[in-house]
Design a protein around this motif. Sequence first.
Motif, PDB file in Angstrom:
ATOM      1  N   ASP A   2       0.838  -1.194   0.000  1.00 47.78           N
ATOM      2  CA  ASP A   2       0.000   0.000   0.000  1.00 47.78           C
ATOM      3  C   ASP A   2       0.880   1.253   0.000  1.00 47.78           C
ATOM      4  N   SER A   3       0.247   2.417  -0.082  1.00 46.28           N
ATOM      5  CA  SER A   3       0.989   3.671  -0.234  1.00 46.28           C
ATOM      6  C   SER A   3       1.679   4.135   1.050  1.00 46.28           C
ATOM      7  N   ASP A   4       1.299   3.581   2.194  1.00 45.72           N
ATOM      8  CA  ASP A   4       1.930   3.958   3.457  1.00 45.72           C
ATOM      9  C   ASP A   4       2.970   2.943   3.908  1.00 45.72           C
ATOM     10  N   LEU A   5       3.204   1.932   3.081  1.00 41.63           N
ATOM     11  CA  LEU A   5       4.131   0.847   3.418  1.00 41.63           C
ATOM     12  C   LEU A   5       3.774   0.226   4.768  1.00 41.63           C
ATOM     13  N   GLU A   6       2.496  -0.017   4.935  1.00 37.09           N
ATOM     14  CA  GLU A   6       2.013  -0.688   6.141  1.00 37.09           C
ATOM     15  C   GLU A   6       1.520  -2.099   5.857  1.00 37.09           C
ATOM     16  N   GLU A   7       1.206  -2.400   4.600  1.00 38.48           N
ATOM     17  CA  GLU A   7       0.602  -3.691   4.266  1.00 38.48           C
ATOM     18  C   GLU A   7       1.162  -4.218   2.960  1.00 38.48           C
ATOM     19  N   VAL A   8       1.371  -5.525   2.907  1.00 34.89           N
ATOM     20  CA  VAL A   8       1.622  -6.202   1.639  1.00 34.89           C
ATOM     21  C   VAL A   8       0.516  -7.232   1.458  1.00 34.89           C
ATOM     22  N   ARG A   9      -0.093  -7.197   0.322  1.00 31.30           N
ATOM     23  CA  ARG A   9      -1.204  -8.106   0.011  1.00 31.30           C
ATOM     24  C   ARG A   9      -0.720  -9.132  -0.999  1.00 31.30           C
ATOM     25  N   ILE A  10      -0.984 -10.403  -0.729  1.00 34.43           N
ATOM     26  CA  ILE A  10      -0.431 -11.494  -1.535  1.00 34.43           C
ATOM     27  C   ILE A  10      -1.533 -12.474  -1.908  1.00 34.43           C
ATOM     28  N   GLY A  11      -1.529 -12.888  -3.166  1.00 41.47           N
ATOM     29  CA  GLY A  11      -2.417 -13.958  -3.613  1.00 41.47           C
ATOM     30  C   GLY A  11      -1.646 -14.908  -4.505  1.00 41.47           C
ATOM     31  N   VAL A  12      -1.757 -16.199  -4.246  1.00 39.68           N
ATOM     32  CA  VAL A  12      -1.118 -17.213  -5.097  1.00 39.68           C
ATOM     33  C   VAL A  12      -2.221 -17.938  -5.849  1.00 39.68           C
ATOM     34  N   GLY A  13      -2.127 -17.934  -7.163  1.00 36.42           N
ATOM     35  CA  GLY A  13      -3.185 -18.527  -7.970  1.00 36.42           C
ATOM     36  C   GLY A  13      -2.638 -19.258  -9.174  1.00 36.42           C
ATOM     37  N   THR A  14      -3.525 -19.485 -10.139  1.00 40.94           N
ATOM     38  CA  THR A  14      -3.193 -20.243 -11.341  1.00 40.94           C
ATOM     39  C   THR A  14      -3.579 -19.433 -12.572  1.00 40.94           C
ATOM     40  N   ILE A  15      -2.718 -19.439 -13.574  1.00 39.72           N
ATOM     41  CA  ILE A  15      -3.018 -18.758 -14.828  1.00 39.72           C
ATOM     42  C   ILE A  15      -4.034 -19.586 -15.617  1.00 39.72           C
ATOM     43  N   LEU A  16      -5.092 -18.930 -16.056  1.00 38.41           N
ATOM     44  CA  LEU A  16      -6.189 -19.604 -16.755  1.00 38.41           C
ATOM     45  C   LEU A  16      -6.212 -19.207 -18.231  1.00 38.41           C
ATOM     46  N   ALA A  17      -6.894 -20.031 -19.030  1.00 39.29           N
ATOM     47  CA  ALA A  17      -7.064 -19.706 -20.443  1.00 39.29           C
ATOM     48  C   ALA A  17      -7.857 -18.407 -20.572  1.00 39.29           C
ATOM     49  N   HIS A  18      -7.514 -17.609 -21.567  1.00 39.10           N
ATOM     50  CA  HIS A  18      -8.152 -16.298 -21.722  1.00 39.10           C
ATOM     51  C   HIS A  18      -8.272 -15.953 -23.199  1.00 39.10           C
ATOM     52  N   GLU A  19      -9.424 -15.422 -23.555  1.00 36.55           N
ATOM     53  CA  GLU A  19      -9.634 -14.957 -24.928  1.00 36.55           C
ATOM     54  C   GLU A  19      -9.242 -13.486 -25.007  1.00 36.55           C
ATOM     55  N   TRP A  20      -8.204 -13.208 -25.776  1.00 36.82           N
ATOM     56  CA  TRP A  20      -7.663 -11.855 -25.852  1.00 36.82           C
ATOM     57  C   TRP A  20      -8.694 -10.877 -26.396  1.00 36.82           C
ATOM     58  N   SER A  21      -8.718  -9.660 -25.844  1.00 37.60           N
ATOM     59  CA  SER A  21      -9.686  -8.649 -26.248  1.00 37.60           C
ATOM     60  C   SER A  21      -8.976  -7.372 -26.684  1.00 37.60           C
ATOM     61  N   GLU A  22      -9.478  -6.728 -27.735  1.00 33.43           N
ATOM     62  CA  GLU A  22      -8.934  -5.449 -28.172  1.00 33.43           C
ATOM     63  C   GLU A  22      -9.338  -4.310 -27.248  1.00 33.43           C
ATOM     64  N   SER A  23     -10.229  -4.592 -26.298  1.00 36.07           N
ATOM     65  CA  SER A  23     -10.757  -3.542 -25.417  1.00 36.07           C
ATOM     66  C   SER A  23      -9.976  -3.388 -24.123  1.00 36.07           C
ATOM     67  N   TRP A  24      -8.879  -4.139 -23.974  1.00 39.09           N
ATOM     68  CA  TRP A  24      -8.007  -3.997 -22.816  1.00 39.09           C
ATOM     69  C   TRP A  24      -6.585  -3.715 -23.281  1.00 39.09           C
ATOM     70  N   CYS A  25      -5.721  -3.378 -22.332  1.00 39.78           N
ATOM     71  CA  CYS A  25      -4.303  -3.229 -22.645  1.00 39.78           C
ATOM     72  C   CYS A  25      -3.763  -4.529 -23.231  1.00 39.78           C
ATOM     73  N   ARG A  26      -2.627  -4.448 -23.902  1.00 42.06           N
ATOM     74  CA  ARG A  26      -2.197  -5.522 -24.807  1.00 42.06           C
ATOM     75  C   ARG A  26      -1.874  -6.863 -24.142  1.00 42.06           C
ATOM     76  N   THR A  27      -1.116  -6.842 -23.044  1.00 39.43           N
ATOM     77  CA  THR A  27      -0.851  -8.093 -22.326  1.00 39.43           C
ATOM     78  C   THR A  27      -1.978  -8.329 -21.329  1.00 39.43           C
ATOM     79  N   GLN A  28      -2.602  -9.509 -21.416  1.00 36.02           N
ATOM     80  CA  GLN A  28      -3.774  -9.826 -20.589  1.00 36.02           C
ATOM     81  C   GLN A  28      -3.577 -11.201 -19.952  1.00 36.02           C
ATOM     82  N   VAL A  29      -3.671 -11.264 -18.632  1.00 34.16           N
ATOM     83  CA  VAL A  29      -3.463 -12.512 -17.903  1.00 34.16           C
ATOM     84  C   VAL A  29      -4.678 -12.761 -17.011  1.00 34.16           C
ATOM     85  N   ARG A  30      -5.338 -13.888 -17.238  1.00 33.62           N
ATOM     86  CA  ARG A  30      -6.481 -14.276 -16.392  1.00 33.62           C
ATOM     87  C   ARG A  30      -5.973 -15.221 -15.310  1.00 33.62           C
ATOM     88  N   ILE A  31      -6.325 -14.918 -14.061  1.00 32.49           N
ATOM     89  CA  ILE A  31      -5.773 -15.648 -12.917  1.00 32.49           C
ATOM     90  C   ILE A  31      -6.899 -16.098 -11.998  1.00 32.49           C
TER      91      ILE A  31
END
Length: 407
Positions: A336-365
């Motif tokens: 966070d912006s006050d350097l009081e918290e680190v938030r962590i999530g461990v997950g799995t990369i999933l299949a994703h259909e690329w869209s022109e409506s988002w930024c170029r690199t897209q990762v579904r997790i």
Amino acid sequence: MKTLCFSIASSSIGVNYSRQIEKKVRGMLNSVNANIAYDGILDSPSAENIEECLLRVVFIATGGTEKIVAATAEKSRFLILLAHKYYNSLPAAIEASSLLRRNGFKHVVKLVEPVEETVEVLEKVLRVASVVDRFRSARFGLIGGVSDWLVYSKLSPDTLREKLGSEIVEIPVEALVKEYERAGPLEDLPGVWEKAAEVHVPRHEVEKALKIYVALKSIIENYGLSGISIKCFDIIPLTGTTACLALSLLNSNGFPASCEGDLPLLVSMAMGEWISGKPVFMGNPSFIENNEVVIAHCTSPLIGRYLLHTHFETGRGVGVRVDYPVGGKVTVYRVDSDLEEVRIGVGTILAHEWSESWCRTQVRIGLSNPWMIVEEPIGNHYALLLGDHGSELEMLGKILGLKVRYM
């Protein structure tokens, strides 16, 4: 003060067993081949005479060692208590940890079984300790300031200095433009053009984007920087190109570089890159449904097959689309912006259909609780690191005095 120390806590009646443990541990310490100060087998009197240490690992050989552990805390900034399954080691660790927790002393408890797992923990601790040291002398460059829309994601230089020992170096965007104009024609495109699976921009646009890379490398060298963040949209009208590809290459080479002047995210990226030796992707949580989140951005380390596009919002310069390995483990995190918290999530990369409506690199997790990103927000960018690095980031966060939360 020493950086990393190792102790064995033993009761007087269990000292023979502790000496057996010591033989194994000394061999392990030698195999790690690192600068670890060994305190020896400690009883209550000797524990009071040890030297001060930033990070101390205490192997709890036997029960009846709670006061010894408490004494080591008096001479340490952070403790890692190692417990095993025999000789009442774990009960002693739990009791000592309860006291430390009540007193607000920073520590973690790790179970090692068999005892030989100690070397694995030590290697992890060494990596964490090296990152803590690295932050103490780090210089993070902020080029052009913070993007106007980042109303939360800012970091006070005083906070960074007080909590991590690092420095923010403010650099005018004109310094980057000067280096950009100084960069001559690029005869070699460092394989970027040739290795791309597809290219949707002219070659001269790639050359312009690579001149930003050359300019940033000069800035890094001139100012002695450990990481950079750039107010990237401001350079587009000044240079006619974007910083996306340049940041991709810097992160690909293990140098933390964030977009939009997002310093909390830059600190996050440095944590991940330095502790794992792997490049980190920063992106926007662009969509959440069920237990899935899509993180997208126009810059990414070139960790696999990639395509060269334009920048999403402006249609100019060079944006990067990178394909991430479906089925692989991934760690999503940020501070966070006050350097009081680190938030962590461990997950799995999933299949994703690329869209022109988002930024170029897209990762579904797939994550356990991605909705925390929206319901308890701490900024609009997250860092993504291939592999499960949750335990290392948790240990590092605790040593740095951050509250650790999992999502």
